[in-house]
Design a protein around this motif. Structure first.
Motif, short mmCIF file in Angstrom:
data_model
loop_
_atom_site.label_atom_id
_atom_site.label_comp_id
_atom_site.label_asym_id
_atom_site.label_seq_id
_atom_site.Cartn_x
_atom_site.Cartn_y
_atom_site.Cartn_z
N SER A 1 0.84 -1.21 0.00
CA SER A 1 0.00 0.00 0.00
C SER A 1 0.86 1.25 0.00
O SER A 1 0.55 2.24 -0.68
N CYS B 1 0.91 4.20 -2.98
CA CYS B 1 0.74 5.62 -2.67
C CYS B 1 1.97 6.43 -3.09
O CYS B 1 1.84 7.54 -3.64
N ALA C 1 -6.14 2.67 -6.57
CA ALA C 1 -5.27 1.52 -6.35
C ALA C 1 -5.51 0.40 -7.35
O ALA C 1 -4.66 -0.48 -7.54
N MET D 1 -5.52 -4.95 -0.44
CA MET D 1 -4.54 -3.92 -0.80
C MET D 1 -5.25 -2.62 -1.17
O MET D 1 -4.82 -1.52 -0.78
N GLN D 2 -6.35 -2.70 -1.90
CA GLN D 2 -7.09 -1.51 -2.29
C GLN D 2 -7.66 -0.79 -1.06
O GLN D 2 -7.65 0.44 -0.99
N VAL E 1 -4.87 1.08 0.75
CA VAL E 1 -4.49 2.31 0.03
C VAL E 1 -5.52 3.40 0.27
O VAL E 1 -5.16 4.58 0.48
#
Length: 488
Positions: free
Chosen positions: A294, A298, A362, A371-372, A375
């Motif tokens: 993440s 970013c 993401a 993971m999304q 983020v």
């Protein structure tokens, strides 16, 4: 031959400076004039920087769809292992930007080729010294607390991209040589070609041949060396006045040049290693794969903005160094003011874009729902950081143009490592805020750095800077003259 955007005829040193601005109308007129000059350079440099970073970013995109472990491992290699030597090399090349820009403004174009060759030598030696960072990448990452499941594949990938590090010894000085003369169109075209080639190679090696991260590494090496060879070829063919061929003078005064380069590199290293340190700390959080991934996503978006801002940073650095070399303090000062305003506009637009798309951007890098979500939790902090970064990049460009690298190094050390990093550790681990706490601490260091850079810039006596520039040019010019007499 490409026509320079900033003319450097001998009589330019005696050209009239701007008159003092005494009304709003005069301020608008000067601002428009400076904005046009900045954008003529900044647009191409911004595109160049963006294309160059996208070469790395597109690699992350392809690898990210291989799996979360591959994404985290390659991201760790690119954001930590690569940043250690790259910070040194980029910072050392920064000294060349100051010397070339000020000599070019003063009309002493014959020195530029000697400076560039000397920088090649110094950076190549530095690459040899820095090679163990790649060779022992896995033990270094494990020592820093990274999980073995990420550190081992990151170490293997790092070994395979050692050749690209040596390409920087040629690439970075050549870029500074061309940017100091505002010959940036060719750099942009080469960078765009590199992005297309990298994308094609990644598709071929990963999707067609199934080589995985090995294919990504090979593509990265080929592309970076292609950029270096292309730029040098252009210099040798098209820069007849500034490039007079290989010279033994490049081996003279190596130690003095190395000392100047090392002083310059500390400013850049302290900046790059700050983000690297935060990435390392993210690997110490629970669920390291998600945390590192993440942060990587970013920082990729933040770095996309930085690549655009580097255009304005390089443009204002060129403007400041050239104008100081010409003895025009007001022109240097006004270009700084306009550049800061332009950067803040870009930073504000980037912040709004992240705020609006925080739950979705993401998806470009990963199809993992976890993971999304990770983020999206960092999105608002990322947006504010983008606004802060816009000011940082331009003020750093001013420092390079004026030759203030050592002073900015002290500011970076105090802001990042005495305030930002300890606060990030406290918020991330002691206050149990995790990734949000780490990013918040990092952001506080950025804000403090901007505060001090603004004070430094606002208190600058530009007439005195012209005097210092004249002394610097005479100092290095006298060394070349003495050396030339000895050689003859």
């Amino acid at each position: 031959m490409e026509t320079p955007l900033l003319t450097i005829k001998a009589e330019a040193a005696a050209a009239a400076d701007y008159a003092p601005v005494r009304s709003f109308g005069e301020a608008m007129k000067v601002s428009w004039k400076e904005a046009v000059k900045l954008w003529r350079v900044a647009t191409l440099v911004a595109c160049t920087s963006l294309f160059q970073y996208l070469v790395q970013s597109i690699t992350t995109v392809f690898v990210g769809h291989l799996g979360d472990v591959e994404l985290s491992a390659v991201s760790l290699s690119l954001s930590v292992i690569c940043n250690i030597p790259f910070g040194f090399l980029l910072g050392m090349a920064t000294a060349l930007g100051t010397l070339c820009g000020q000599a070019y403004g003063a009309g002493q174009v014959g020195q530029l080729g000697i400076y560039m060759q000397r920088s090649w030598i110094v950076l190549f030696i530095a690459c040899i010294i820095l090679s163990p960072v790649f060779i022992f990448a896995a033990p270094i990452l494990k020592f820093l607390g990274q999980e073995h499941g990420i550190a081992d594949p990151a170490g293997v990938y790092s070994l395979k991209i050692i050749p690209q590090m040596f390409s920087y010894a040629i690439n970075l000085p050549t870029q500074r040589f061309l940017q100091a003369q505002s010959k940036v169109l060719v750099i942009t075209l080469i960078a765009f070609a590199a992005l297309i080639i990298q994308t094609g190679l990644l598709h071929l090696f990963i999707n067609v041949f199934g080589l995985g991260t090995t294919g990504a590494a090979v593509a990265y090496d080929i592309t970076n060396w292609g950029v270096a060879i292309g730029q040098v070829g252009y210099v040798m063919v098209c820069c007849k006045e500034e490039w007079t061929g290989f010279s033994l003078l490049a081996f003279r005064e190596i130690w003095d040049f190395a000392k100047l380069s090392l002083a310059s590199c500390m400013m850049v290293c302290l900046d790059l290693w700050y983000s690297m340190s935060i990435s390392i700390l993210a690997g110490l959080l629970p669920n390291a794969v998600i945390s590192v991934g993440s942060f990587s996503i970013c920082m990729n978006f933040q770095n996309w903005e930085i690549m655009l801002l580097l255009g304005i940073s390089a443009a204002v650095s060129t403007r400041v160094s050239n104008e100081l070399g010409k003895g025009r303090p007001r022109a240097a000062k006004y270009s700084v003011c306009v550049a800061v305003l332009l950067a803040l506009v870009i930073g504000s637009l980037a912040m709004v874009a992240i705020f609006v798309s925080g739950d979705y951007f993401a998806m470009i890098f990963t199809s993992s729902g976890d993971m999304q979500l990770a983020v999206s939790r960092l999105a608002y902090l990322l947006g504010v950081t983008m606004l802060l970064t816009s000011a940082t990049q331009v003020l750093t460009g001013v420092a390079i143009g004026g030759g203030w690298q050592v002073m900015v190094a002290y500011i970076n050390f105090g802001s990042y490592y005495l305030v930002g990093l300890p606060l990030a550790i406290f918020l991330g681990f002691k206050a149990d805020l995790g990734a949000v706490g780490l990013w918040g601490g990092m952001m506080s260091g950025n804000a403090l750095q901007i505060f001090f850079l603004l004070i430094l810039t606002c208190r600058t006596n530009w007439d005195r800077e012209v005097e210092q520039t004249t002394k610097r040019i005479k100092k290095w010019r006298s060394k070349e003259t003495i050396t030339d007499e000895i050689c003859s």
